[in-house]
Write a protein that holds these residues in place. Structure first.
Motif, PDB file in Angstrom:
ATOM      1  N   THR A  56     -17.575  32.710  40.285  1.00 16.02           N
ATOM      2  CA  THR A  56     -18.343  32.673  39.040  1.00 16.02           C
ATOM      3  C   THR A  56     -17.387  32.554  37.857  1.00 16.02           C
ATOM      4  O   THR A  56     -16.172  32.765  37.981  1.00 16.02           O
ATOM      5  CB  THR A  56     -19.172  33.947  38.870  1.00 16.02           C
ATOM      6  OG1 THR A  56     -18.274  35.070  38.784  1.00 16.02           O
ATOM      7  CG2 THR A  56     -20.113  34.154  40.062  1.00 16.02           C
ATOM      8  N   ASP A  57     -17.935  32.256  36.690  1.00 17.02           N
ATOM      9  CA  ASP A  57     -17.100  32.167  35.498  1.00 17.02           C
ATOM     10  C   ASP A  57     -16.416  33.493  35.195  1.00 17.02           C
ATOM     11  O   ASP A  57     -15.302  33.519  34.656  1.00 17.02           O
ATOM     12  CB  ASP A  57     -17.944  31.730  34.295  1.00 17.02           C
ATOM     13  CG  ASP A  57     -18.229  30.225  34.301  1.00 17.02           C
ATOM     14  OD1 ASP A  57     -17.620  29.503  35.119  1.00 17.02           O
ATOM     15  OD2 ASP A  57     -19.056  29.780  33.482  1.00 17.02           O
ATOM     16  N   GLY A 106     -18.131  28.240  39.334  1.00 10.97           N
ATOM     17  CA  GLY A 106     -18.959  28.230  38.151  1.00 10.97           C
ATOM     18  C   GLY A 106     -20.414  28.594  38.384  1.00 10.97           C
ATOM     19  O   GLY A 106     -21.223  28.557  37.453  1.00 10.97           O
ATOM     20  N   LYS A 153     -23.868  30.635  38.839  1.00 11.65           N
ATOM     21  CA  LYS A 153     -24.407  31.771  38.111  1.00 11.65           C
ATOM     22  C   LYS A 153     -24.870  32.848  39.087  1.00 11.65           C
ATOM     23  O   LYS A 153     -25.246  32.573  40.221  1.00 11.65           O
ATOM     24  CB  LYS A 153     -25.575  31.327  37.236  1.00 11.65           C
ATOM     25  CG  LYS A 153     -25.234  30.176  36.289  1.00 11.65           C
ATOM     26  CD  LYS A 153     -24.098  30.518  35.350  1.00 11.65           C
ATOM     27  CE  LYS A 153     -23.779  29.368  34.409  1.00 11.65           C
ATOM     28  NZ  LYS A 153     -22.596  29.660  33.549  1.00 11.65           N
ATOM     29  N   GLY A 203     -16.056  22.896  32.788  1.00 16.60           N
ATOM     30  CA  GLY A 203     -16.129  24.265  33.244  1.00 16.60           C
ATOM     31  C   GLY A 203     -14.779  24.951  33.238  1.00 16.60           C
ATOM     32  O   GLY A 203     -13.727  24.293  33.146  1.00 16.60           O
TER      33      GLY A 203
END
Length: 243
Positions: A40-41, A67, A69, A2
């Motif tokens: 989050t990303d 990471g 969603k 990640g």
């Protein structure tokens, strides 16, 4: 693997609270505070952009998981958890979030280690106003508010509130008058921001620098990322944090 795996995991303890922190980069310090539902990303990716611009970035994990969603069961749990946690104010007006003391401590520690004029602090969405509360501490030299939404804008009074106690607002005004500017980003049709930008202009005048985009989207540097906004944030840090 990640996006968060390239960051160094640590922790910070203050005011009886301990939270994980993720760190990366070299140069002046910048604290990036994630939005709902967590790291989050999109938030991590923004943090990477600030690192690439030449900064030591620290991202505290205040809730959620790295990471995660946006549309997930974990997101729903994260939001539900925020609603019952005492570290955060949700609806109270003229009150500073209890989380501010912990964040100010983190800023002092980072500034003490890295030196320079101070550190940058960027909050977004639910944490947008946290950067303003951190400005009460002299270690914060570059506060950035991305679409601040606390307290939740239920009614005109809350929609205009800055999530600050009267004493903290007085300190913010004092620092602004002494030259500490505040950068704010929003979409003009974002009802979640309420009328806080108008309040900021009324309270600190020209020290509040507005970067506004047309439309009803929300997340200016992450999900609905605006390159102009990201560039303006970086240039603000360059201007305020240069040694």
């Amino acid at each position: 693997m990640g996006l968060i795996d390239s960051w160094s995991l640590g922790e910070h303890t203050a005011d009886g609270m301990t939270f994980p922190t993720y760190r990366k980069g070299t140069g002046p310090g910048v604290i990036v505070i994630h939005e709902i539902p967590g790291l989050t990303d999109a938030v991590i990716g923004f943090g990477d952009e600030v690192v690439e611009a030449g900064y030591t970035v620290v991202m505290p994990q205040l809730f959620g998981e790295p990471g995660m969603k946006l549309a997930s069961v974990a997101t729903v749990r994260s939001i539900a958890g925020i609603c019952v946690r005492k570290e955060f104010t949700k609806l109270a007006t003229r009150e500073t979030t209890p989380m501010a003391d912990w964040l100010r401590s983190l800023a002092r520690e980072l500034h003490g280690e890295l030196g320079g004029p101070g550190v940058g602090a960027l909050g977004m969405c639910f944490s947008g106003g946290f950067a303003l509360a951190m400005m009460v501490d002299e270690s914060v030299a570059a506060p950035v508010l991305c679409q601040p939404t606390s307290p939740f804008p239920v009614g005109k009074k809350r929609a205009a509130d800055l999530n600050l106690s009267p004493a903290d607002l007085a300190k913010v005004k004092q620092r602004a008058a002494a030259g500490c500017e505040v950068l704010g980003l929003r979409f003009t049709g974002d009802i979640a921001v309420g009328t806080r930008f108008e309040t900021l202009t009324s309270e600190i005048g020209d020290a509040f620098i507005k970067v506004e985009f047309p439309g009803k989207q929300h997340s200016t540097v992450t999900l609905h990322r605006q390159q102009e906004g990201v560039d303006r944030v970086i240039s603000f840090f360059d201007e305020k944090l240069a040694v």
